[in-house]
Motif scaffolding. Structure first.
Motif, short mmCIF file in Angstrom:
data_model
loop_
_atom_site.label_atom_id
_atom_site.label_comp_id
_atom_site.label_asym_id
_atom_site.label_seq_id
_atom_site.Cartn_x
_atom_site.Cartn_y
_atom_site.Cartn_z
N PRO A 108 -3.56 10.23 -27.62
CA PRO A 108 -3.55 10.67 -29.02
C PRO A 108 -3.73 12.18 -29.19
N GLU A 109 -4.60 12.78 -28.39
CA GLU A 109 -4.86 14.22 -28.52
C GLU A 109 -3.63 15.04 -28.15
N LEU A 110 -2.99 14.67 -27.02
CA LEU A 110 -1.79 15.39 -26.59
C LEU A 110 -0.65 15.15 -27.57
N GLU A 111 -0.53 13.91 -28.05
CA GLU A 111 0.53 13.61 -29.02
C GLU A 111 0.37 14.48 -30.27
N GLN A 112 -0.84 14.58 -30.76
CA GLN A 112 -1.09 15.39 -31.96
C GLN A 112 -0.74 16.85 -31.71
N GLU A 113 -1.12 17.35 -30.53
CA GLU A 113 -0.82 18.75 -30.19
C GLU A 113 0.68 19.00 -30.12
N LEU A 114 1.41 18.07 -29.46
CA LEU A 114 2.87 18.24 -29.32
C LEU A 114 3.58 18.12 -30.66
N ARG A 115 3.12 17.20 -31.51
CA ARG A 115 3.77 17.05 -32.82
C ARG A 115 3.51 18.29 -33.69
N ALA A 116 2.34 18.88 -33.57
CA ALA A 116 2.05 20.10 -34.32
C ALA A 116 2.97 21.24 -33.86
N LEU A 117 3.17 21.35 -32.55
CA LEU A 117 4.07 22.38 -32.03
C LEU A 117 5.51 22.11 -32.45
N ALA A 118 5.92 20.84 -32.41
CA ALA A 118 7.28 20.48 -32.84
C ALA A 118 7.50 20.84 -34.30
N ALA A 119 6.48 20.64 -35.13
CA ALA A 119 6.59 20.98 -36.55
C ALA A 119 6.70 22.49 -36.74
N ARG A 120 5.94 23.25 -35.95
CA ARG A 120 6.01 24.71 -36.04
C ARG A 120 7.39 25.20 -35.62
N ILE A 121 7.95 24.57 -34.60
CA ILE A 121 9.29 24.95 -34.13
C ILE A 121 10.32 24.71 -35.23
N MET A 122 10.23 23.56 -35.89
CA MET A 122 11.15 23.24 -36.97
C MET A 122 11.04 24.24 -38.12
N GLN A 123 9.81 24.55 -38.51
CA GLN A 123 9.61 25.47 -39.63
C GLN A 123 10.10 26.87 -39.28
N GLU A 132 8.14 33.47 -33.50
CA GLU A 132 7.31 32.26 -33.57
C GLU A 132 8.05 31.06 -32.98
N TYR A 133 9.36 30.99 -33.21
CA TYR A 133 10.15 29.90 -32.65
C TYR A 133 10.02 29.90 -31.12
N LEU A 134 10.23 31.07 -30.52
CA LEU A 134 10.21 31.16 -29.06
C LEU A 134 8.82 30.89 -28.50
N GLU A 135 7.78 31.41 -29.17
CA GLU A 135 6.41 31.17 -28.71
C GLU A 135 6.06 29.69 -28.77
N SER A 136 6.40 29.05 -29.87
CA SER A 136 6.08 27.63 -30.03
C SER A 136 6.89 26.77 -29.07
N ASP A 137 8.14 27.14 -28.87
CA ASP A 137 9.00 26.40 -27.95
C ASP A 137 8.46 26.48 -26.53
N THR A 138 8.05 27.68 -26.13
CA THR A 138 7.48 27.84 -24.79
C THR A 138 6.20 27.03 -24.65
N ALA A 139 5.33 27.12 -25.65
CA ALA A 139 4.07 26.37 -25.60
C ALA A 139 4.32 24.87 -25.52
N PHE A 140 5.31 24.39 -26.25
CA PHE A 140 5.65 22.96 -26.26
C PHE A 140 6.07 22.50 -24.86
N HIS A 141 7.02 23.21 -24.26
CA HIS A 141 7.53 22.80 -22.96
C HIS A 141 6.46 22.90 -21.87
N LEU A 142 5.68 23.97 -21.89
CA LEU A 142 4.66 24.12 -20.86
C LEU A 142 3.54 23.10 -21.03
N ARG A 143 3.23 22.76 -22.27
CA ARG A 143 2.16 21.77 -22.50
C ARG A 143 2.56 20.41 -21.95
N ILE A 144 3.82 20.04 -22.11
CA ILE A 144 4.28 18.77 -21.55
C ILE A 144 4.17 18.80 -20.03
#
Length: 221
Positions: A108-123, A132-144
């Motif tokens: 649940p914790e990781l899912e919440q973190e990834l969904r928050a990053l995915a939302a930031r990427i979309m916005q 911000e797109y590139l920073e969030s995208d990098t954070a998303f991929h590395l977190r996975i």
């Protein structure tokens, strides 16, 4: 950076902030190959002294993004389509197979973190905020990838991403063609949470493949 004034504020080193911002402009295609950047002009834009700007540009030159020009400044370097495809091919080899390891192991914790990053990427994609797109995208991929427990893998992919240019990113944002790629982040989270390893791997291959195609400003295969 202060969103209202555009002036850099101390939260991390000024050199790191300047380097990140200039790199985002180059990676996204806001600063095109051949463009000459000067230390005094950028220092004025950022509201900082020349020292952190010069240090940032020298570091970007070591990363291959800039080339020093005697008595003129730094020129944004060219990047070939073949080089972009090679980088995306290596990333696919490194990032896609581990999706089978992560699938079904997203708490649940990781899912919440990834969904928050995915939302930031979309916005960020919707609003054309490339840094911000590139920073969030990098954070998303590395977190996975961190979820695999392989720190070396994370370090290698982080370095590869620092070499990647997405020179078609600005054009994609202008035509709304960036949105399908942005949405893939949320779709990937759905597959990982559902435990669909093969589906997540296939989506990751397709997602990274954009780097060598549409995001490079070229047609995809």
């Amino acid at each position: 950076m202060n969103a209202a004034t555009g002036i850099l504020v101390p939260a991390e080193s000024l050199r790191e902030q300047v380097e990140r911002t200039i790199a985002a402009r180059i990676v996204s295609g806001e600063s095109l190959p051949g463009e000459v950047l000067t230390v005094p002009t950028l220092a004025g834009d950022f509201g900082v002294s020349a020292t952190p700007v010069r240090e940032a540009m020298l570091n970007l030159a070591r990363r291959g993004f800039l080339q020093p020009i005697r008595n003129r400044g730094f020129q944004v370097t060219e990047v070939s389509a073949d080089e972009l495809r090679q980088l995306s091919d290596v990333r696919i080899l490194l990032e896609a197979p581990p999706m089978r390891i992560v699938a079904g192991n997203v708490g649940p914790e990781l899912e919440q973190e990834l969904r928050a990053l995915a939302a930031r990427i979309m916005q960020a994609a919707q609003e054309g905020r490339f840094e911000e797109y590139l920073e969030s995208d990098t954070a998303f991929h590395l977190r996975i990838l961190e979820a695999t427990g392989n720190a070396k893998l994370v370090d290698v992919v982080r370095e590869l991403r620092q070499q990647t240019r997405l020179v078609g990113l600005v054009h994609l944002a202008e035509t709304d063609a960036l949105m399908p790629s942005a949405r893939e982040h949320g779709e990937l989270v759905d597959l990982l949470v559902a435990g669909d390893g093969p589906g997540a791997e296939a989506l990751m291959r397709r997602h990274i493949g954009h780097v060598g195609g549409l995001w490079s400003g070229l047609a995809e295969d």
